[in-house]
Design a protein around this motif. Structure first.
Motif, PDB file in Angstrom:
ATOM      1  N   ASP A   3      38.588  31.838  30.888  1.00 35.04           N
ATOM      2  CA  ASP A   3      39.276  30.842  30.097  1.00 35.04           C
ATOM      3  C   ASP A   3      40.746  31.211  30.103  1.00 35.04           C
ATOM      4  OD1 ASP A   3      39.521  30.259  26.563  1.00 35.04           O
ATOM      5  OD2 ASP A   3      39.915  28.863  28.187  1.00 35.04           O
ATOM      6  N   ALA A   4      41.521  30.516  30.943  1.00 31.51           N
ATOM      7  CA  ALA A   4      42.968  30.765  31.076  1.00 31.51           C
ATOM      8  C   ALA A   4      43.270  32.233  31.388  1.00 31.51           C
ATOM      9  CB  ALA A   4      43.684  30.310  29.824  1.00 31.51           C
ATOM     10  N   ASP A   5      42.360  32.913  32.069  1.00 34.21           N
ATOM     11  CA  ASP A   5      42.535  34.309  32.467  1.00 34.21           C
ATOM     12  C   ASP A   5      42.750  35.260  31.295  1.00 34.21           C
ATOM     13  OD1 ASP A   5      42.173  33.704  35.136  1.00 34.21           O
ATOM     14  OD2 ASP A   5      44.288  33.310  35.452  1.00 34.21           O
ATOM     15  N   ASN A   6      42.394  34.842  30.079  1.00 32.36           N
ATOM     16  CA  ASN A   6      42.585  35.696  28.903  1.00 32.36           C
ATOM     17  C   ASN A   6      41.396  36.588  28.615  1.00 32.36           C
ATOM     18  OD1 ASN A   6      45.076  34.561  28.537  1.00 32.36           O
ATOM     19  ND2 ASN A   6      44.370  33.078  27.047  1.00 32.36           N
ATOM     20  N   HIS A   7      40.215  36.100  28.909  1.00 30.37           N
ATOM     21  CA  HIS A   7      39.011  36.883  28.649  1.00 30.37           C
ATOM     22  C   HIS A   7      37.875  36.394  29.527  1.00 30.37           C
ATOM     23  CE1 HIS A   7      37.500  33.486  26.337  1.00 30.37           C
ATOM     24  NE2 HIS A   7      38.625  33.484  25.659  1.00 30.37           N
ATOM     25  N   PRO A   8      36.908  37.242  29.777  1.00 32.18           N
ATOM     26  CA  PRO A   8      35.776  36.840  30.617  1.00 32.18           C
ATOM     27  C   PRO A   8      34.877  35.852  29.883  1.00 32.18           C
ATOM     28  CG  PRO A   8      35.459  39.047  29.770  1.00 32.18           C
ATOM     29  CD  PRO A   8      36.832  38.620  29.342  1.00 32.18           C
ATOM     30  N   THR A   9      34.217  35.002  30.651  1.00 30.65           N
ATOM     31  CA  THR A   9      33.304  34.043  30.038  1.00 30.65           C
ATOM     32  C   THR A   9      31.871  34.200  30.535  1.00 30.65           C
ATOM     33  OG1 THR A   9      33.869  32.386  31.688  1.00 30.65           O
ATOM     34  CG2 THR A   9      35.109  32.327  29.624  1.00 30.65           C
ATOM     35  N   GLY A  10      31.646  35.068  31.504  1.00 30.65           N
ATOM     36  CA  GLY A  10      30.298  35.265  32.033  1.00 30.65           C
ATOM     37  C   GLY A  10      29.456  36.137  31.121  1.00 30.65           C
ATOM     38  N   PHE A  64      41.360  42.165  44.317  1.00 34.52           N
ATOM     39  CA  PHE A  64      41.696  43.286  43.430  1.00 34.52           C
ATOM     40  C   PHE A  64      43.019  42.940  42.756  1.00 34.52           C
ATOM     41  CE2 PHE A  64      38.823  45.099  46.506  1.00 34.52           C
ATOM     42  CZ  PHE A  64      38.027  45.931  45.740  1.00 34.52           C
ATOM     43  N   HIS A  65      42.985  42.670  41.450  1.00 28.72           N
ATOM     44  CA  HIS A  65      44.176  42.252  40.713  1.00 28.72           C
ATOM     45  C   HIS A  65      44.987  43.432  40.187  1.00 28.72           C
ATOM     46  CE1 HIS A  65      42.861  38.080  40.698  1.00 28.72           C
ATOM     47  NE2 HIS A  65      41.674  38.479  40.293  1.00 28.72           N
ATOM     48  N   GLN A  66      44.310  44.463  39.708  1.00 34.23           N
ATOM     49  CA  GLN A  66      44.960  45.619  39.079  1.00 34.23           C
ATOM     50  C   GLN A  66      44.187  46.880  39.451  1.00 34.23           C
ATOM     51  OE1 GLN A  66      47.538  45.659  36.640  1.00 34.23           O
ATOM     52  NE2 GLN A  66      47.890  43.493  37.034  1.00 34.23           N
ATOM     53  N   PRO A  67      44.865  48.025  39.495  1.00 28.28           N
ATOM     54  CA  PRO A  67      44.127  49.267  39.728  1.00 28.28           C
ATOM     55  C   PRO A  67      43.373  49.702  38.471  1.00 28.28           C
ATOM     56  CG  PRO A  67      46.452  49.733  39.419  1.00 28.28           C
ATOM     57  CD  PRO A  67      46.309  48.237  39.422  1.00 28.28           C
ATOM     58  N   HIS A  91      29.424  34.649  40.487  1.00 26.63           N
ATOM     59  CA  HIS A  91      30.818  35.055  40.317  1.00 26.63           C
ATOM     60  C   HIS A  91      30.808  36.282  39.407  1.00 26.63           C
ATOM     61  CE1 HIS A  91      34.879  34.867  38.418  1.00 26.63           C
ATOM     62  NE2 HIS A  91      35.196  34.762  39.688  1.00 26.63           N
ATOM     63  N   VAL A  92      31.446  37.360  39.862  1.00 26.87           N
ATOM     64  CA  VAL A  92      31.450  38.625  39.131  1.00 26.87           C
ATOM     65  C   VAL A  92      32.892  39.035  38.871  1.00 26.87           C
ATOM     66  CG1 VAL A  92      30.690  41.040  39.154  1.00 26.87           C
ATOM     67  CG2 VAL A  92      29.316  39.295  40.321  1.00 26.87           C
ATOM     68  N   GLU A  93      33.168  39.444  37.635  1.00 24.78           N
ATOM     69  CA  GLU A  93      34.493  39.932  37.249  1.00 24.78           C
ATOM     70  C   GLU A  93      34.373  41.313  36.636  1.00 24.78           C
ATOM     71  OE1 GLU A  93      36.810  35.896  35.902  1.00 24.78           O
ATOM     72  OE2 GLU A  93      36.119  37.267  34.365  1.00 24.78           O
ATOM     73  N   ALA A  94      35.368  42.153  36.905  1.00 26.32           N
ATOM     74  CA  ALA A  94      35.472  43.458  36.251  1.00 26.32           C
ATOM     75  C   ALA A  94      36.748  43.456  35.421  1.00 26.32           C
ATOM     76  CB  ALA A  94      35.505  44.579  37.287  1.00 26.32           C
ATOM     77  N   SER A 103      44.242  49.489  21.162  1.00 25.67           N
ATOM     78  CA  SER A 103      44.917  48.234  20.837  1.00 25.67           C
ATOM     79  C   SER A 103      45.218  47.398  22.081  1.00 25.67           C
ATOM     80  CB  SER A 103      46.221  48.514  20.092  1.00 25.67           C
ATOM     81  OG  SER A 103      47.094  49.273  20.918  1.00 25.67           O
ATOM     82  N   ASP A 104      45.134  48.007  23.280  1.00 26.61           N
ATOM     83  CA  ASP A 104      45.393  47.258  24.512  1.00 26.61           C
ATOM     84  C   ASP A 104      44.309  46.207  24.740  1.00 26.61           C
ATOM     85  OD1 ASP A 104      47.577  48.854  24.929  1.00 26.61           O
ATOM     86  OD2 ASP A 104      46.773  49.880  26.689  1.00 26.61           O
ATOM     87  N   ALA A 105      44.745  45.019  25.118  1.00 23.62           N
ATOM     88  CA  ALA A 105      43.797  43.942  25.432  1.00 23.62           C
ATOM     89  C   ALA A 105      43.147  44.226  26.782  1.00 23.62           C
ATOM     90  CB  ALA A 105      44.531  42.604  25.474  1.00 23.62           C
ATOM     91  N   PRO A 106      41.901  43.801  26.970  1.00 27.01           N
ATOM     92  CA  PRO A 106      41.260  43.962  28.280  1.00 27.01           C
ATOM     93  C   PRO A 106      42.035  43.202  29.352  1.00 27.01           C
ATOM     94  CG  PRO A 106      39.653  43.337  26.611  1.00 27.01           C
ATOM     95  CD  PRO A 106      41.014  43.188  25.995  1.00 27.01           C
ATOM     96  N   VAL A 107      42.014  43.741  30.578  1.00 29.70           N
ATOM     97  CA  VAL A 107      42.720  43.151  31.710  1.00 29.70           C
ATOM     98  C   VAL A 107      41.729  42.976  32.854  1.00 29.70           C
ATOM     99  CG1 VAL A 107      44.556  43.526  33.411  1.00 29.70           C
ATOM    100  CG2 VAL A 107      44.883  44.266  31.041  1.00 29.70           C
ATOM    101  N   ARG A 108      41.734  41.787  33.461  1.00 29.46           N
ATOM    102  CA  ARG A 108      40.861  41.564  34.616  1.00 29.46           C
ATOM    103  C   ARG A 108      41.413  42.353  35.792  1.00 29.46           C
ATOM    104  NH1 ARG A 108      40.382  35.713  37.036  1.00 29.46           N
ATOM    105  NH2 ARG A 108      42.552  36.243  37.328  1.00 29.46           N
TER     106      ARG A 108
END
Length: 134
Positions: A3-10, A64-67, A91-94, A103-108
Motif C-alpha cells: 500500500d503506497a510502499d509504506n507497509h506490506p500487505t501480504g 533488491f531495493h536495500q541492503p 509475490h514475495v516481499e522482504a 523506533s525505525d519504520a520497517p523498510v522493504r
C-alpha cells in the motif's frame, strides 16, 4: 504488493535475524541467503492452495531495493497473485527492521515473484484442487 510502499500487505510467512555468518566480505547479507528464505516463505501460501507438495520452477522480477545488515530483523510476506491449472504465482516481499533502533519504520528490501507447481507422489505436475475443496 504494498500500500503506497509504506507497509506490506501480504500474509506474514517468516521472520529471521540476519547473522554474521550470512554476510559477504563487505558486511552485507548475501542476496542468496535472502532469496532462499523468500523461496521457503513463498511456498507457504502455495502449499496451502495446492493442498500438498509443490516445487519452485521460476523466479521472476527479483529486485533488491536495500541492503540487509547483520542484526536486522527480516520479515517476509507473501500473497498469491495468479493460479493456473497446476501453477501458483506468489509475490514475495522482504522487509527489514533494525533490532537496535526499535523506533525505525520497517523498510522493504527485496521483492520477487515465485512460481510453484503442484506435484504428485511421482513428482509429476498435478492439477490444483478446486477452491471449494480447500
Amino acid at each position: 504488493m504494498t500500500d503506497a510502499d509504506n507497509h506490506p500487505t501480504g500474509q506474514p510467512v517468516g521472520r529471521m535475524v540476519a547473522m554474521p555468518a550470512d554476510t559477504n566480505p563487505e558486511g552485507d547479507i548475501f542476496g542468496g541467503w535472502l532469496l532462499a528464505h523468500m523461496d521457503l516463505a513463498g511456498a507457504t501460501p502455495a502449499f496451502e492452495r495446492a493442498q500438498g507438495r509443490c516445487v519452485t520452477i521460476a523466479l521472476d522480477a527479483m529486485v533488491f531495493h536495500q541492503p540487509v545488515s547483520v542484526g536486522d530483523e527480516v520479515s517476509i510476506y507473501a500473497n498469491i497473485i495468479k493460479t493456473g491449472r497446476t501453477s501458483i504465482r506468489v509475490h514475495v516481499e522482504a522487509w527489514k527492521r533494525s533490532r537496535y533502533r526499535a523506533s525505525d519504520a520497517p523498510v522493504r528490501v527485496t521483492e520477487g515473484v515465485f512460481t510453484y507447481v503442484a506435484i504428485d507422489d511421482q513428482r509429476r505436475p498435478r492439477e490444483l484442487p478446486p477452491l471449494d475443496a480447500a
